[in-house]
Write a protein that holds these residues in place. Sequence first.
Motif, PDB file in Angstrom:
ATOM      1  N   ARG A 147       0.996  -1.282   0.070  1.00  0.00           N
ATOM      2  CA  ARG A 147      -0.040  -0.154  -0.132  1.00  0.00           C
ATOM      3  C   ARG A 147       0.662   1.251  -0.058  1.00  0.00           C
ATOM      4  O   ARG A 147       0.644   2.458  -0.789  1.00  0.00           O
ATOM      5  CB  ARG A 147      -0.756   0.053   1.155  1.00  0.00           C
ATOM      6  CG  ARG A 147      -1.770   1.272   1.364  1.00  0.00           C
ATOM      7  CD  ARG A 147      -2.452   0.997   2.598  1.00  0.00           C
ATOM      8  NE  ARG A 147      -3.494   2.203   2.693  1.00  0.00           N
ATOM      9  CZ  ARG A 147      -3.343   3.377   3.737  1.00  0.00           C
ATOM     10  NH1 ARG A 147      -1.902   3.274   4.435  1.00  0.00           N
ATOM     11  NH2 ARG A 147      -4.089   4.249   3.876  1.00  0.00           N
ATOM     12  N   ALA A 148       1.698   1.226   0.975  1.00  0.00           N
ATOM     13  CA  ALA A 148       2.992   2.267   1.001  1.00  0.00           C
ATOM     14  C   ALA A 148       3.592   2.665  -0.335  1.00  0.00           C
ATOM     15  O   ALA A 148       3.474   3.726  -0.733  1.00  0.00           O
ATOM     16  CB  ALA A 148       3.748   2.205   1.886  1.00  0.00           C
ATOM     17  N   LEU A 149       4.108   1.741  -1.050  1.00  0.00           N
ATOM     18  CA  LEU A 149       4.706   1.816  -2.159  1.00  0.00           C
ATOM     19  C   LEU A 149       3.615   2.263  -3.513  1.00  0.00           C
ATOM     20  O   LEU A 149       3.752   3.120  -4.238  1.00  0.00           O
ATOM     21  CB  LEU A 149       5.134   0.578  -2.948  1.00  0.00           C
ATOM     22  CG  LEU A 149       6.578   0.202  -1.915  1.00  0.00           C
ATOM     23  CD1 LEU A 149       6.782  -1.054  -1.618  1.00  0.00           C
ATOM     24  CD2 LEU A 149       7.606   0.970  -2.738  1.00  0.00           C
ATOM     25  N   GLN A 180      11.893 -10.207   1.693  1.00  0.00           N
ATOM     26  CA  GLN A 180      11.033 -11.145   1.278  1.00  0.00           C
ATOM     27  C   GLN A 180      10.063 -10.891   0.307  1.00  0.00           C
ATOM     28  O   GLN A 180       9.992 -11.775  -0.520  1.00  0.00           O
ATOM     29  CB  GLN A 180      10.108 -11.612   2.695  1.00  0.00           C
ATOM     30  CG  GLN A 180      10.633 -12.454   3.696  1.00  0.00           C
ATOM     31  CD  GLN A 180       9.856 -12.612   4.892  1.00  0.00           C
ATOM     32  OE1 GLN A 180       8.626 -12.118   4.989  1.00  0.00           O
ATOM     33  NE2 GLN A 180      10.227 -13.612   5.946  1.00  0.00           N
ATOM     34  N   LEU A 181       9.511  -9.483   0.123  1.00  0.00           N
ATOM     35  CA  LEU A 181       8.764  -9.044  -0.900  1.00  0.00           C
ATOM     36  C   LEU A 181       9.640  -9.150  -2.011  1.00  0.00           C
ATOM     37  O   LEU A 181       9.248  -9.254  -3.307  1.00  0.00           O
ATOM     38  CB  LEU A 181       8.050  -7.814  -0.603  1.00  0.00           C
ATOM     39  CG  LEU A 181       6.890  -8.203   0.580  1.00  0.00           C
ATOM     40  CD1 LEU A 181       6.498  -6.588   0.988  1.00  0.00           C
ATOM     41  CD2 LEU A 181       5.754  -8.948  -0.021  1.00  0.00           C
ATOM     42  N   THR A 182      10.872  -8.613  -1.903  1.00  0.00           N
ATOM     43  CA  THR A 182      11.811  -8.671  -3.215  1.00  0.00           C
ATOM     44  C   THR A 182      12.050 -10.083  -3.664  1.00  0.00           C
ATOM     45  O   THR A 182      11.994 -10.248  -4.728  1.00  0.00           O
ATOM     46  CB  THR A 182      13.055  -7.980  -2.787  1.00  0.00           C
ATOM     47  OG1 THR A 182      12.709  -6.708  -2.543  1.00  0.00           O
ATOM     48  CG2 THR A 182      13.949  -7.804  -3.959  1.00  0.00           C
ATOM     49  N   GLU A 183      12.413 -11.091  -2.938  1.00  0.00           N
ATOM     50  CA  GLU A 183      12.560 -12.241  -3.089  1.00  0.00           C
ATOM     51  C   GLU A 183      11.401 -13.005  -3.923  1.00  0.00           C
ATOM     52  O   GLU A 183      11.493 -13.925  -4.708  1.00  0.00           O
ATOM     53  CB  GLU A 183      12.831 -13.306  -1.884  1.00  0.00           C
ATOM     54  CG  GLU A 183      14.538 -12.756  -1.316  1.00  0.00           C
ATOM     55  CD  GLU A 183      14.888 -13.332  -0.189  1.00  0.00           C
ATOM     56  OE1 GLU A 183      13.964 -14.251   0.606  1.00  0.00           O
ATOM     57  OE2 GLU A 183      15.900 -13.134   0.532  1.00  0.00           O
ATOM     58  N   SER A 184      10.190 -12.613  -3.325  1.00  0.00           N
ATOM     59  CA  SER A 184       9.237 -13.366  -3.895  1.00  0.00           C
ATOM     60  C   SER A 184       8.666 -12.631  -5.391  1.00  0.00           C
ATOM     61  O   SER A 184       7.653 -12.980  -5.909  1.00  0.00           O
ATOM     62  CB  SER A 184       7.838 -13.251  -2.974  1.00  0.00           C
ATOM     63  OG  SER A 184       7.431 -11.962  -2.798  1.00  0.00           O
ATOM     64  N   PRO A 200      14.489  -3.559  -6.043  1.00  0.00           N
ATOM     65  CA  PRO A 200      15.328  -2.411  -5.683  1.00  0.00           C
ATOM     66  C   PRO A 200      15.286  -1.405  -7.012  1.00  0.00           C
ATOM     67  O   PRO A 200      15.461  -1.955  -8.013  1.00  0.00           O
ATOM     68  CB  PRO A 200      16.597  -3.099  -5.317  1.00  0.00           C
ATOM     69  CG  PRO A 200      16.391  -4.458  -5.457  1.00  0.00           C
ATOM     70  CD  PRO A 200      15.078  -4.945  -5.997  1.00  0.00           C
ATOM     71  N   ARG A 201      15.235  -0.331  -6.533  1.00  0.00           N
ATOM     72  CA  ARG A 201      15.311   0.694  -7.680  1.00  0.00           C
ATOM     73  C   ARG A 201      16.880   1.315  -7.258  1.00  0.00           C
ATOM     74  O   ARG A 201      16.930   1.786  -6.414  1.00  0.00           O
ATOM     75  CB  ARG A 201      14.279   1.786  -7.396  1.00  0.00           C
ATOM     76  CG  ARG A 201      14.086   2.612  -8.709  1.00  0.00           C
ATOM     77  CD  ARG A 201      12.987   3.595  -8.518  1.00  0.00           C
ATOM     78  NE  ARG A 201      13.169   4.707  -7.497  1.00  0.00           N
ATOM     79  CZ  ARG A 201      12.440   5.144  -6.968  1.00  0.00           C
ATOM     80  NH1 ARG A 201      11.315   5.143  -7.186  1.00  0.00           N
ATOM     81  NH2 ARG A 201      12.706   6.248  -5.810  1.00  0.00           N
ATOM     82  N   SER A 202      17.608   1.324  -8.358  1.00  0.00           N
ATOM     83  CA  SER A 202      18.927   1.901  -8.106  1.00  0.00           C
ATOM     84  C   SER A 202      19.251   3.317  -8.341  1.00  0.00           C
ATOM     85  O   SER A 202      18.352   4.007  -9.279  1.00  0.00           O
ATOM     86  CB  SER A 202      19.975   1.236  -9.113  1.00  0.00           C
ATOM     87  OG  SER A 202      19.979  -0.231  -8.922  1.00  0.00           O
ATOM     88  N   ALA A 203      19.892   3.912  -7.683  1.00  0.00           N
ATOM     89  CA  ALA A 203      20.288   5.407  -7.766  1.00  0.00           C
ATOM     90  C   ALA A 203      21.136   5.513  -8.878  1.00  0.00           C
ATOM     91  O   ALA A 203      21.785   4.239  -9.476  1.00  0.00           O
ATOM     92  CB  ALA A 203      20.914   5.878  -6.554  1.00  0.00           C
ATOM     93  N   ASP A 251      24.295   6.173  -8.923  1.00  0.00           N
ATOM     94  CA  ASP A 251      25.859   5.305  -8.500  1.00  0.00           C
ATOM     95  C   ASP A 251      25.518   3.902  -8.260  1.00  0.00           C
ATOM     96  O   ASP A 251      26.523   3.365  -7.869  1.00  0.00           O
ATOM     97  CB  ASP A 251      26.288   6.104  -7.337  1.00  0.00           C
ATOM     98  CG  ASP A 251      25.446   5.987  -6.026  1.00  0.00           C
ATOM     99  OD1 ASP A 251      24.492   5.132  -6.030  1.00  0.00           O
ATOM    100  OD2 ASP A 251      25.984   6.550  -5.110  1.00  0.00           O
ATOM    101  N   GLY A 252      24.569   3.440  -8.621  1.00  0.00           N
ATOM    102  CA  GLY A 252      24.411   1.897  -8.333  1.00  0.00           C
ATOM    103  C   GLY A 252      23.702   1.523  -6.983  1.00  0.00           C
ATOM    104  O   GLY A 252      23.671   0.212  -6.872  1.00  0.00           O
ATOM    105  N   ALA A 253      24.005   2.411  -6.098  1.00  0.00           N
ATOM    106  CA  ALA A 253      23.263   1.977  -4.744  1.00  0.00           C
ATOM    107  C   ALA A 253      21.729   1.833  -4.653  1.00  0.00           C
ATOM    108  O   ALA A 253      21.224   2.373  -5.741  1.00  0.00           O
ATOM    109  CB  ALA A 253      23.803   3.035  -3.690  1.00  0.00           C
ATOM    110  N   THR A 254      21.193   1.104  -3.835  1.00  0.00           N
ATOM    111  CA  THR A 254      19.886   1.000  -3.881  1.00  0.00           C
ATOM    112  C   THR A 254      19.163   2.240  -3.476  1.00  0.00           C
ATOM    113  O   THR A 254      19.344   2.941  -2.242  1.00  0.00           O
ATOM    114  CB  THR A 254      19.231   0.152  -2.804  1.00  0.00           C
ATOM    115  OG1 THR A 254      19.794  -1.407  -3.374  1.00  0.00           O
ATOM    116  CG2 THR A 254      17.807  -0.082  -2.710  1.00  0.00           C
ATOM    117  N   ALA A 255      18.451   3.003  -4.288  1.00  0.00           N
ATOM    118  CA  ALA A 255      17.893   4.328  -3.843  1.00  0.00           C
ATOM    119  C   ALA A 255      16.375   3.849  -3.282  1.00  0.00           C
ATOM    120  O   ALA A 255      15.673   4.812  -2.884  1.00  0.00           O
ATOM    121  CB  ALA A 255      17.593   5.124  -5.162  1.00  0.00           C
TER     122      ALA A 255
END
Length: 158
Positions: free
Chosen positions: A38-40, A67-71, A76-79, A81-85
């Motif tokens: 919901r938040a996303l 868990q939600l990413t694995e499923s 993840p959305r990258s910035a 510089d490659g870090a997770t933003a």
Amino acid sequence: MSNQKKATASGLKIKPPRDALSVALDAVDDRWSLHIVRALAFGASRYTEILRAVGAPRDILSSRLRQLTESGILRPRSAQDGATAGYELTQKGKDLGQVILVLKRWGDTYREDDVPPVDFIHDVCGQVFVAEVLCQACGRPIRSGEFSLAHELGDCPA
């Protein structure tokens, strides 16, 4: 729809076989997963935004995001510089939005008087809408007590 579990001779309950509904329920079987989706869906993407919107303890939030990413519900959305933003919903996650809309309708019906309703606008026509579960065959709304498992009952009488 019968949700009764079979019992063994000793009285122990036997879990029903895995099916599409159990897979769906398992995907969001904790207190926080649907809150995160919901938040996303409402625009949060960075960890701190999700934390504020959901209110889960940090360790729980981190675990649920993983868990939600694995499923396959989030990614993840990258910035630059490659870090997770932050995080975003996958199509699988966006499709959970329909579940949330039906839960929202239930919440509007059974909310306490001091809890405000939430209205959503249909972007195509600009009007407030209410989520409705419809029969694919006849187009009529489905109400509690008007459905059975397909193997227990034949086709929809339209």
